[in-house]
Design a protein around this motif. Structure first.
Motif, PDB file in Angstrom:
ATOM      1  N   SER A   1       0.837  -1.213   0.000  1.00  0.00           N
ATOM      2  CA  SER A   1       0.000   0.000   0.000  1.00  0.00           C
ATOM      3  C   SER A   1       0.864   1.253   0.000  1.00  0.00           C
ATOM      4  CB  SER A   1      -0.914   0.024   1.238  1.00  0.00           C
ATOM      5  OG  SER A   1      -1.853  -1.013   1.159  1.00  0.00           O
ATOM      6  N   ILE A   2       1.949   1.235   0.791  1.00  0.00           N
ATOM      7  CA  ILE A   2       2.831   2.409   0.845  1.00  0.00           C
ATOM      8  C   ILE A   2       3.610   2.553  -0.461  1.00  0.00           C
ATOM      9  CG2 ILE A   2       4.795   3.480   2.031  1.00  0.00           C
ATOM     10  CD1 ILE A   2       3.771   2.080   4.618  1.00  0.00           C
ATOM     11  N   GLU A   3       4.092   1.423  -1.004  1.00  0.00           N
ATOM     12  CA  GLU A   3       4.830   1.466  -2.284  1.00  0.00           C
ATOM     13  C   GLU A   3       3.971   2.098  -3.376  1.00  0.00           C
ATOM     14  OE1 GLU A   3       7.834  -2.309  -1.939  1.00  0.00           O
ATOM     15  OE2 GLU A   3       5.936  -2.575  -3.003  1.00  0.00           O
ATOM     16  N   ARG A   4       2.724   1.617  -3.474  1.00  0.00           N
ATOM     17  CA  ARG A   4       1.812   2.125  -4.507  1.00  0.00           C
ATOM     18  C   ARG A   4       1.473   3.596  -4.258  1.00  0.00           C
ATOM     19  NH1 ARG A   4      -1.520  -1.567  -7.448  1.00  0.00           N
ATOM     20  NH2 ARG A   4      -3.205  -0.057  -7.186  1.00  0.00           N
ATOM     21  N   ALA A   5       1.291   3.951  -2.981  1.00  0.00           N
ATOM     22  CA  ALA A   5       0.934   5.335  -2.644  1.00  0.00           C
ATOM     23  C   ALA A   5       2.076   6.280  -3.005  1.00  0.00           C
ATOM     24  CB  ALA A   5       0.609   5.435  -1.151  1.00  0.00           C
ATOM     25  N   LYS A   6       3.309   5.850  -2.744  1.00  0.00           N
ATOM     26  CA  LYS A   6       4.467   6.704  -3.029  1.00  0.00           C
ATOM     27  C   LYS A   6       4.647   6.867  -4.544  1.00  0.00           C
ATOM     28  CE  LYS A   6       9.078   7.612  -1.284  1.00  0.00           C
ATOM     29  NZ  LYS A   6       8.888   9.055  -1.129  1.00  0.00           N
ATOM     30  N   ALA A   7       4.375   5.801  -5.286  1.00  0.00           N
ATOM     31  CA  ALA A   7       4.468   5.900  -6.756  1.00  0.00           C
ATOM     32  C   ALA A   7       3.431   6.897  -7.281  1.00  0.00           C
ATOM     33  CB  ALA A   7       4.255   4.522  -7.380  1.00  0.00           C
ATOM     34  N   TYR A   8       2.207   6.840  -6.750  1.00  0.00           N
ATOM     35  CA  TYR A   8       1.146   7.780  -7.178  1.00  0.00           C
ATOM     36  C   TYR A   8       1.544   9.226  -6.840  1.00  0.00           C
ATOM     37  CZ  TYR A   8      -3.261  10.392  -6.932  1.00  0.00           C
ATOM     38  OH  TYR A   8      -4.238  11.358  -7.069  1.00  0.00           O
ATOM     39  N   LEU A   9       2.037   9.410  -5.604  1.00  0.00           N
ATOM     40  CA  LEU A   9       2.439  10.757  -5.148  1.00  0.00           C
ATOM     41  C   LEU A   9       3.550  11.321  -6.047  1.00  0.00           C
ATOM     42  CD1 LEU A   9       4.743  12.227  -3.071  1.00  0.00           C
ATOM     43  CD2 LEU A   9       2.373  12.958  -2.926  1.00  0.00           C
ATOM     44  N   THR A  10       4.543  10.481  -6.334  1.00  0.00           N
ATOM     45  CA  THR A  10       5.681  10.929  -7.148  1.00  0.00           C
ATOM     46  C   THR A  10       5.208  11.302  -8.559  1.00  0.00           C
ATOM     47  OG1 THR A  10       7.054   9.421  -5.864  1.00  0.00           O
ATOM     48  CG2 THR A  10       8.048  10.321  -7.845  1.00  0.00           C
ATOM     49  N   ASP A  11       4.317  10.488  -9.132  1.00  0.00           N
ATOM     50  CA  ASP A  11       3.794  10.804 -10.472  1.00  0.00           C
ATOM     51  C   ASP A  11       2.956  12.088 -10.449  1.00  0.00           C
ATOM     52  OD1 ASP A  11       5.041   8.668 -11.632  1.00  0.00           O
ATOM     53  OD2 ASP A  11       3.266   7.386 -11.718  1.00  0.00           O
ATOM     54  N   ALA A  12       2.191  12.290  -9.371  1.00  0.00           N
ATOM     55  CA  ALA A  12       1.358  13.501  -9.278  1.00  0.00           C
ATOM     56  C   ALA A  12       2.234  14.758  -9.142  1.00  0.00           C
ATOM     57  CB  ALA A  12       0.391  13.391  -8.093  1.00  0.00           C
ATOM     58  N   LEU A  13       3.387  14.615  -8.478  1.00  0.00           N
ATOM     59  CA  LEU A  13       4.359  15.724  -8.398  1.00  0.00           C
ATOM     60  C   LEU A  13       5.010  15.948  -9.759  1.00  0.00           C
ATOM     61  CD1 LEU A  13       6.647  15.289  -5.221  1.00  0.00           C
ATOM     62  CD2 LEU A  13       5.477  17.382  -5.910  1.00  0.00           C
ATOM     63  N   ARG A  14       5.396  14.833 -10.411  1.00  0.00           N
ATOM     64  CA  ARG A  14       6.083  14.907 -11.716  1.00  0.00           C
ATOM     65  C   ARG A  14       5.197  15.532 -12.789  1.00  0.00           C
ATOM     66  NH1 ARG A  14       8.771   9.398 -11.357  1.00  0.00           N
ATOM     67  NH2 ARG A  14      10.815   9.945 -10.541  1.00  0.00           N
ATOM     68  N   ALA A  15       3.882  15.426 -12.634  1.00  0.00           N
ATOM     69  CA  ALA A  15       2.964  15.965 -13.646  1.00  0.00           C
ATOM     70  C   ALA A  15       3.170  17.474 -13.811  1.00  0.00           C
ATOM     71  CB  ALA A  15       1.519  15.644 -13.273  1.00  0.00           C
ATOM     72  N   GLY A  16       3.759  18.125 -12.776  1.00  0.00           N
ATOM     73  CA  GLY A  16       4.245  19.501 -12.945  1.00  0.00           C
ATOM     74  C   GLY A  16       3.167  20.577 -13.024  1.00  0.00           C
ATOM     75  N   LEU A  17       2.058  20.389 -12.340  1.00  0.00           N
ATOM     76  CA  LEU A  17       1.036  21.444 -12.275  1.00  0.00           C
ATOM     77  C   LEU A  17       1.645  22.675 -11.601  1.00  0.00           C
ATOM     78  CD1 LEU A  17      -2.059  21.818 -12.805  1.00  0.00           C
ATOM     79  CD2 LEU A  17      -2.431  21.102 -10.437  1.00  0.00           C
ATOM     80  N   ASP A  18       1.291  23.856 -12.057  1.00  0.00           N
ATOM     81  CA  ASP A  18       1.861  25.073 -11.466  1.00  0.00           C
ATOM     82  C   ASP A  18       0.751  26.106 -11.290  1.00  0.00           C
ATOM     83  OD1 ASP A  18       3.527  26.991 -10.510  1.00  0.00           O
ATOM     84  OD2 ASP A  18       4.488  27.449 -12.431  1.00  0.00           O
ATOM     85  N   LEU A  19       0.064  26.044 -10.145  1.00  0.00           N
ATOM     86  CA  LEU A  19      -1.042  26.962  -9.866  1.00  0.00           C
ATOM     87  C   LEU A  19      -0.751  27.760  -8.599  1.00  0.00           C
ATOM     88  CD1 LEU A  19      -4.126  24.584 -10.440  1.00  0.00           C
ATOM     89  CD2 LEU A  19      -3.258  26.343 -11.997  1.00  0.00           C
ATOM     90  N   GLY A  20      -1.204  28.989  -8.551  1.00  0.00           N
ATOM     91  CA  GLY A  20      -1.101  29.796  -7.330  1.00  0.00           C
ATOM     92  C   GLY A  20       0.229  30.509  -7.215  1.00  0.00           C
ATOM     93  N   LYS A  21       0.300  31.385  -6.195  1.00  0.00           N
ATOM     94  CA  LYS A  21       1.487  32.242  -6.040  1.00  0.00           C
ATOM     95  C   LYS A  21       2.512  31.654  -5.091  1.00  0.00           C
ATOM     96  CE  LYS A  21      -1.147  36.412  -6.989  1.00  0.00           C
ATOM     97  NZ  LYS A  21      -2.458  36.767  -6.465  1.00  0.00           N
ATOM     98  N   GLY A  22       2.144  30.580  -4.358  1.00  0.00           N
ATOM     99  CA  GLY A  22       3.074  29.976  -3.405  1.00  0.00           C
ATOM    100  C   GLY A  22       3.375  28.537  -3.786  1.00  0.00           C
ATOM    101  N   SER A  23       3.454  27.660  -2.759  1.00  0.00           N
ATOM    102  CA  SER A  23       3.680  26.232  -3.024  1.00  0.00           C
ATOM    103  C   SER A  23       2.353  25.625  -3.468  1.00  0.00           C
ATOM    104  CB  SER A  23       4.196  25.560  -1.746  1.00  0.00           C
ATOM    105  OG  SER A  23       4.365  24.185  -1.982  1.00  0.00           O
TER     106      SER A  23
END
Ligand SMILES: Nc1ncnc2c1ncn2[C@@H]1O[C@H](COP(=O)(O)OP(=O)(O)OP(=O)(O)O)[C@@H](O)[C@H]1O
Ligand SMILES: Cc1ncc(CO)c(N)n1
Length: 272
Positions: free
Chosen positions: A228-250
């Motif tokens: 469950s953690i392995e799969r969750a970390k893979a999803y999180l990493t891919d969601a970060l890699r997708a590179g969305l850039d919204l808002g003025k901060g983080s």
């Protein structure tokens, strides 16, 4: 369909809290439900106001969910005060929930405090013992263990200390390290590392909520804890890699990077 309940705070900017949890759950093909502990007026720059649920109203939300659509797993996020923590512990014991992921949210990525200082002791005594897994970041692991964390060995020592004291599995997250994004799990006396390179993306609002909800979704689908953690970390990493850039901060992650449907392909021109 498997069902997952998040008990957490609302983030008006949609990147963390309840909103991140429900987006993560739909991406995992589970049915998401929510019990709201607090409303935050928040964006990618910080939290400007918080309106807490009363303990009675939180209890009413939990009764409404548990007596109708029983969740296969529960994720707990921001719970800012001791009376709210007590309600959650009482209800989870009453309804005998087997799979509980506790993300001990204390401070937002933006630096805003999300838990009253006197609530930490109640969290330790009431929620940690019923957690299947606890997911502190480095600062939270320091606060819960009383140990300073600088190295990988320090992360292991803090996870062991918390796990042995409160009898739960502990995933100490390394998202705030400079050199890597390795997380360590201490579970049943064993240490397991989940390694990842850092994704070069400053938009990391809601990473903790997203990881915890993804773990809960995978547990609900009957994966064991490590998978469950392995799969969750893979999803999180891919969601970060997708590179969305919204808002003025983080800014927020792209929770839906993996969802393809006839609706997501429609653009404004198609509508005319
Ligand atoms: N830049 C990054 N690259 C890769 N993984 C990351 C990065 N930042 C965070 N992570 C991962 O995100 C997950 C959440 O960790 P983090 O330490 O950011 O949690 P958190 O501080 O609780 O999150 P939040 O900012 O939502 O409160 C972990 O698996 C961590 O390793
Ligand atoms: C409501 C809420 N929960 C959790 C976090 C931590 O990311 C946040 N910023 N806001």
């Amino acid at each position: 369909m498997k069902t997952v309940l998040t008990i957490a705070g609302s983030d008006s900017s949609g990147g963390a809290g309840i909103q991140a949890d429900l987006k993560t759950m739909i991406s995992h093909g589970v049915y998401g439900m929510s019990a709201i502990t607090a409303l935050t007026a928040q964006n990618t720059l910080g939290v400007t106001d918080v309106l807490e649920s009363t303990p009675e109203f939180l209890a009413a939300q939990l009764d409404a969910v548990f007596t109708d659509i029983y969740p296969d797993a529960v994720k707990i996020g921001m719970v800012s005060s001791a009376p709210l923590i007590k309600v959650i512990a009482d209800k989870l014991n009453e309804y005998d929930v087997p799979l509980v992921v506790v993300d001990p949210v204390m401070v937002a990525t933006s630096g805003s405090a999300l838990m009253e200082s006197d609530a930490t002791e109640t969290l330790k005594q009431e929620l940690l013992p019923i957690a299947t897994v606890l997911t502190p970041n480095i600062a939270e692991a320091e606060a819960l263990s009383g140990l300073k964390i600088k190295t990988h060995d320090d992360m292991v020592a803090a996870a062991k200390h918390i796990g042995d004291t409160y009898h739960c599995a502990v995933l100490c997250k390394g998202g705030h390290r400079q050199t890597d994004a390795n997380d360590v799990l201490y579970h049943e006396g064993k240490v397991h590392w989940f390694e990842s390179e850092r994704v070069d993306n400053p938009n990391a609002h809601g990473t903790g909520c997203t990881l915890a909800s993804a773990i809960a979704s995978n547990l609900a689908k009957d994966f064991d804890l490590i998978t469950s953690i392995e799969r969750a970390k893979a999803y999180l990493t891919d969601a970060l890699r997708a590179g969305l850039d919204l808002g003025k901060g983080s800014g927020p992650l792209d929770h839906g990077f993996d969802i393809h449907s006839k609706y997501s392909e429609m653009n404004n021109q198609d509508l005319t």
